[in-house]
Design a protein around this motif. Sequence first.
Motif, PDB file in Angstrom:
ATOM      1  N   LEU A 257       6.902  -1.951   3.900  1.00  0.00           N
ATOM      2  CA  LEU A 257       7.726  -2.967   4.547  1.00  0.00           C
ATOM      3  C   LEU A 257       8.691  -2.336   5.541  1.00  0.00           C
ATOM      4  O   LEU A 257       8.820  -2.792   6.677  1.00  0.00           O
ATOM      5  CB  LEU A 257       8.510  -3.763   3.502  1.00  0.00           C
ATOM      6  N   THR A 258       9.415  -1.301   5.098  1.00  0.00           N
ATOM      7  CA  THR A 258      10.350  -0.559   5.940  1.00  0.00           C
ATOM      8  C   THR A 258      10.266   0.906   5.533  1.00  0.00           C
ATOM      9  O   THR A 258       9.481   1.276   4.657  1.00  0.00           O
ATOM     10  CB  THR A 258      11.798  -1.054   5.750  1.00  0.00           C
TER      11      THR A 258
ATOM     12  N   ARG B 181       9.756 -10.867   4.651  1.00  0.00           N
ATOM     13  CA  ARG B 181       8.794  -9.974   5.294  1.00  0.00           C
ATOM     14  C   ARG B 181       7.560  -9.784   4.407  1.00  0.00           C
ATOM     15  O   ARG B 181       6.427  -9.725   4.912  1.00  0.00           O
ATOM     16  CB  ARG B 181       9.444  -8.631   5.577  1.00  0.00           C
TER      17      ARG B 181
END
Length: 281
Positions: A131-132, A277
């Motif tokens: 995701l990040t 997200r």
Amino acid sequence: MTGDASPELRVAGRPVARYVTRPELPARLSPRPFLHPVTTLAGIPVTESGPADHLHHLGVGVAVPDVEGHNFWGGRTYVRDRGPTELDNHGAQRHTAFRHSGPGGFDEELSWVARGAELLRERRTVNAAELTATAWALDLTFALTNTTGAPLTLGSPATNGRPGAAYGGFFWRARKEDAAPRVLTAGGEGEAAVHGRRADWLALAGESWTLVFAGAGERTRRDPWFVRTEEYPGVGSSLAHDDRVVVAPGDTLVRRIVTVVADGRLDGDGAAALVRRAVGR
């Protein structure tokens, strides 16, 4: 990766989870495949398996304490008017095959067996995605099909007379630390405020990690959350909260939970942003 190997999930080239396909466990623990250890991208463990307080808590997986009287959760069985009771009624989930398996996830077939007979056949899909730089998502779907010739009912200690104990279904046994983790949803904070309630997402935050759980799909979001923080850290999505769930012959029950695994302690805004997200809403 194919065959009966135990897959290792990797995100951004880093190992983040191991799937134990064929655990060697006593029958009393209701043997079943599970994910452990699961870690953040920085390598911080966020699961426990077989802890002293509950030997039958096995990392991340699917477990149901009452399938037509058979215990697929492990440990004692809650019996109405008797309480937790040692019974010889434990079932087991048996890995049958991987349809697909690789570093990003797998698609598995399992058989739920008790007293030598199959009650349910499961298809389980697990996927891991970045995701990040500090968070990834574990996407787990399970589909349970009744393979018997009669209706099956799924229950919990709550439906058998123990208020507040509607565990059963997806369950994540988190890492136990010196201090109890913080737990919050968009509508409340603390175990008493979130346990047994419905919420689009629920965050469990430890010393240096956060797990954010979200039901993906309208039916999964209707299941209330089962939460423990003081006794032990664990979160589940309750299949049988108020009433037993009936699965007719040949019918399939499906649930999907997406869990954000993040480094650091997220606040509500940070948890909600990562869920958006991960789940796309």
